[in-house]
Motif scaffolding. Structure first.
Motif, PDB file in Angstrom:
ATOM      1  N   ASN A  67       0.835  -1.206   0.000  1.00 34.65           N
ATOM      2  CA  ASN A  67       0.000   0.000   0.000  1.00 34.65           C
ATOM      3  C   ASN A  67       0.866   1.251   0.000  1.00 34.65           C
ATOM      4  N   THR A 121       3.203   1.518  -3.388  1.00 38.60           N
ATOM      5  CA  THR A 121       2.603   1.658  -4.714  1.00 38.60           C
ATOM      6  C   THR A 121       1.212   2.272  -4.706  1.00 38.60           C
ATOM      7  N   THR A 161      -1.422   0.577  -4.091  1.00 40.83           N
ATOM      8  CA  THR A 161      -2.310  -0.472  -4.595  1.00 40.83           C
ATOM      9  C   THR A 161      -2.456  -1.580  -3.564  1.00 40.83           C
ATOM     10  N   THR A 162      -3.411  -2.483  -3.823  1.00 40.02           N
ATOM     11  CA  THR A 162      -3.603  -3.670  -2.997  1.00 40.02           C
ATOM     12  C   THR A 162      -3.534  -4.907  -3.874  1.00 40.02           C
ATOM     13  N   SER A 163      -3.323  -6.051  -3.237  1.00 42.48           N
ATOM     14  CA  SER A 163      -3.332  -7.318  -3.973  1.00 42.48           C
ATOM     15  C   SER A 163      -3.850  -8.409  -3.065  1.00 42.48           C
ATOM     16  N   THR A 209      -6.389  -7.291  -7.801  1.00 43.46           N
ATOM     17  CA  THR A 209      -5.607  -6.094  -7.475  1.00 43.46           C
ATOM     18  C   THR A 209      -6.500  -4.879  -7.595  1.00 43.46           C
ATOM     19  N   ASP A 263      -6.822  -0.308  -6.148  1.00 45.09           N
ATOM     20  CA  ASP A 263      -6.222   0.869  -5.515  1.00 45.09           C
ATOM     21  C   ASP A 263      -6.426   0.814  -4.005  1.00 45.09           C
ATOM     22  N   THR A 302      -2.921   3.710   2.402  1.00 50.64           N
ATOM     23  CA  THR A 302      -1.684   4.293   1.878  1.00 50.64           C
ATOM     24  C   THR A 302      -0.908   5.021   2.965  1.00 50.64           C
TER      25      THR A 302
END
Length: 733
Positions: A173, A176, A178-180, A287, A289, A295
């Protein structure tokens, strides 16, 4: 080691500095937290590559859909679902990165062949290389989780499994935005190899919202079998869809890069489509945001991790510096002592007979020294040379002066004065001295009959202005007494041999030292500008061009502190006073001649080994604890034993030089546990006091009267009877 009350103007700011202990109380937990993060992240788990560790084969509770299904396992609900890549497709995956050396090379090869892949990244690696992590996504690749520290999720507890997942996700987080939800459990392999332990881990991560991605094809690049073997292992044996396991970190991946560059065009020619897990399985929504909160938390974690990494790097450098200083000092002291020993017997010529010695004035400043003054004076009267003894009672509130009067010993003069401090008492004695050579001795110190005769020998050289004797601890019973005895013999006396050889002796101890009266008067007598009046005086003599030398055979027996509190107060004053004197005489660095030698040699030595090395010493203890918890304890213990062996060898040599029995050295290992920490805490306190501009106040000491003069030889230790003395702690060394 005389003690005196200070004149009122000395306590300019009568403050006990405590802010630094508050600061230390904050810094130490912060430091330990930083090391805990690093230890957990980097040293808690093994680093074997995925595929290298095989499961046990226990499959009693593994659902039938897992070994017979696809390598993408969704256990997020009650029903287990699996996916596999479509026929004639290959999911290209890389584990254990990102690595600053090999991941960019892998990315370059992928870009060259216009291929995307899925990178299962380790949280600590992402935290170390956030820009490289962003590059993976920016170039169209997919990122999945590989835990925070490459932990075996089947072997850790629920709390640690949850921590591994949360921390790795937060790092992604923060790095980038982002999440996964893709996860490859470390040490996993193919679906048909999932055992009971691994299944429980897969179910747990599924309940946490993750989809587990195993592999069906292992390139075995972790073995580094050669480029041809890696290409052969990575080539699909049939038209069925495959998930290929490769590595972009964890060691030398040059074979992986070369094999990848050869494999991709071969697969393209064979009509096999290479892509990410999402592309080849048509899995969507894995994946996305990160939220603003995710973040922010991720960036905070990254900041903490980066800070802890830098703290560890700085501490490592400091540890290496401390080790180099400690080893260098031991070697330097031994080499210097050998040279000093070889030249000493012929240095001043033969020791004179008592009749050949010039008359000497002995000045004994005394303040509340009733416990030891009789033994001190009697030992001086028993000297085998002609002495004039001047006892200056500095306004004692006990019967110190009365004891001296009652003795009625020949050659002893008593001068009473109002309390003005030890420097003033010494100056009174110097002014009353009838002879050119003046010996100064503390009121709790006992001389051997030949001590003064050995002290006066170097004055055959007209350039010698002062002579340091050999102060020895008399009350050696108990651990504290033995530890101080070791320090006097190994630390102080080896230092003096080095200083003598290098012509930069910084201190003639108040317990046993001799001076030319003319030299004393030329430098203005004993100054009260520092709390280490003997160090200040010695440095002043050196800067005035006089030689200061060491006579190891001029022995004096002194009473050392008998409690940790008394020892703390004594050493605090010594260290603080030495810092004051070093600052006062700092211009010696740029002077010429003997003064310049003292500045560039003596002050440099004091700065490195009596200030900097003790300040670095806590790092050694912190790293020892860190190593015992997170590193190989055998290596840490071995290193500690090596340093102890070096200290023991140095100590044995020093004891041999001083003609001491080796028996007290059995306490040397224990000395590293309490005494050593006390000494470096004293330096920390003293440096803080100096930097903060605070004035150390004169303190209260206890006298035990442990010494009794004998007709010849060293004094006898008697059962101590505590006697309080108010004033400054003992004179340095």
């Amino acid at each position: 080691m005389d003690t005196h009350a200070a004149p009122r103007h000395r306590t300019v700011r009568d403050v006990r500095p405590r802010a630094h202990w508050v600061l230390l109380a904050v810094l130490l937990p912060t430091l330990m937290a930083a090391l805990l993060v690093q230890g957990y992240a980097r040293h808690m788990f093994g680093t074997a590559a995925d595929g290298a560790v095989k499961p046990s084969g226990e499959t009693a509770t593994v659902p039938a859909a897992v070994p017979s299904g696809g390598p993408v396992i969704d256990a997020r609900g009650d029903e287990v679902r699996t996916l596999a890549p479509e026929p004639r497709t290959l999911s290209l995956t890389f584990d254990d990165g990102p690595d600053p050396r090999w991941t960019p090379k892998v990315l370059d090869v992928l870009a060259k062949h216009h291929v995307h892949a899925t990178f299962f990244t380790v949280g600590t690696q992402m935290a170390d290389h956030p820009r490289l992590t962003r590059r993976i996504l920016d170039e169209g690749h997919e990122i999945g989780m590989h835990t925070f520290s490459h932990a075996d999720l089947g072997q850790v507890g629920d709390w640690r499994r949850g921590l591994e997942l949360r921390e790795s996700q937060l790092v992604l987080n923060g790095a980038t935005g982002t999440t996964s939800s893709l996860l490859r459990p470390p040490y996993s392999s193919t679906p048909d190899a999932v055992d009971d332990t691994q299944w429980r881990a897969l179910k747990a991560v599924g309940d946490a919202g993750y989809v587990s991605v195993l592999s069906t094809l292992d390139s075995e690049d972790w073995r580094r079998p050669g480029v041809d073997a890696i290409v052969a292992n990575a080539t699909p044996p049939s038209d069925a869809g495959e998930i290929l396991l490769m590595h972009d970190a964890g060691g030398d991946r040059s074979q992986t890069v070369a094999a990848l560059d050869r494999l991709l065009p071969q697969l393209e020619q064979s009509g096999i489509t290479v892509g990410t897990v999402g592309e080849t399985t048509r899995l969507t929504g894995a994946t996305g945001d990160a939220t603003a909160s995710q973040t922010l938390q991720g960036r905070t974690l990254l900041l903490a991790f980066t800070a802890s990494t830098w703290i560890l790097r700085i501490l490592t450098v400091m540890l290496l510096a401390a080790g180099a200083l400690a080893v260098g000092r031991s070697l330097l002291l031994v080499v210097a002592a050998r040279r000093h020993r070889r030249r000493s017997p012929q240095r001043w010529g033969p020791i004179p007979t008592p009749a050949q010695c010039p008359p000497v004035t002995v000045v004994v400043p005394a303040y509340n020294e009733s416990a030891g003054i009789e033994a001190a004076v009697r030992s001086l009267v028993a000297s085998d040379v002609q002495v004039e003894i001047v006892v200056v009672d500095d306004g004692s509130t006990d019967d110190t002066a009365d004891i001296v009067e009652r003795l009625g010993l020949p050659g002893v003069r008593l001068i009473r004065q109002q309390n003005a401090g030890k420097p003033a008492a010494l100056n009174t004695g110097i002014a009353a001295a009838s002879h050119e050579i003046v010996v100064m001795v503390d009121g709790d110190t006992v001389f051997e009959p030949s001590t003064i005769r050995h002290l006066v020998v170097p004055f055959r050289d007209p350039e010698v202005g002062a002579v340091s004797g050999n102060a020895k601890v008399a009350n050696r019973t108990g651990l504290l007494g033995r530890w101080q005895h070791i320090e006097y013999v190994v630390g102080f006396n080896l230092d003096r041999r080095l200083f003598d050889l290098a012509e930069c002796m910084p201190t003639v101890p108040g317990a046993v030292g001799a001076f030319r009266r003319g030299a004393l008067l030329a430098v203005g007598g004993v100054s009260d500008e520092t709390l280490a009046e003997d160090t200040d005086l010695t440095m002043g003599l050196l800067r005035a061009g006089w030689r200061v030398v060491y006579q190891e055979d001029a022995r004096a027996w002194t009473e050392a502190p008998a409690t940790l509190d008394a020892l703390w107060r004594q050493r605090y004053r010594w260290c603080y006073g030495t810092l004051q004197a070093m600052w006062k005489h700092r211009r010696a660095f740029v002077q010429r001649g003997r003064a310049g030698r003292f500045g560039r040699r003596g002050l440099t030595y004091l700065t490195l080994f009596q200030v900097l090395l003790p300040l670095l010493a806590p790092i050694v203890d912190v790293f020892a604890i860190y190593g015992l918890i997170f590193l190989d304890p055998l290596n840490v213990i071995g290193l500690w034993l090596a340093f102890l062996g070096l200290q023991l060898a140095t100590s044995v040599y020093a004891f041999r030089l001083d003609g001491e029995r080796l028996a007290p050295l059995w306490t040397l290992a224990l000395q590293q546990v309490v005494y050593r920490q006390l000494m470096y805490l004293v330096v920390i306190q003293s440096v803080w006091t100096s930097v903060a501009g605070l004035r150390l106040r004169w303190q209260r000491m206890e006298r035990y009267g442990t010494l009794r003069a004998t007709a010849a030889g060293p004094p006898v230790e008697v059962v101590p009877q505590p006697t309080a003395s108010v004033g400054a702690p003992d004179s340095p060394r």
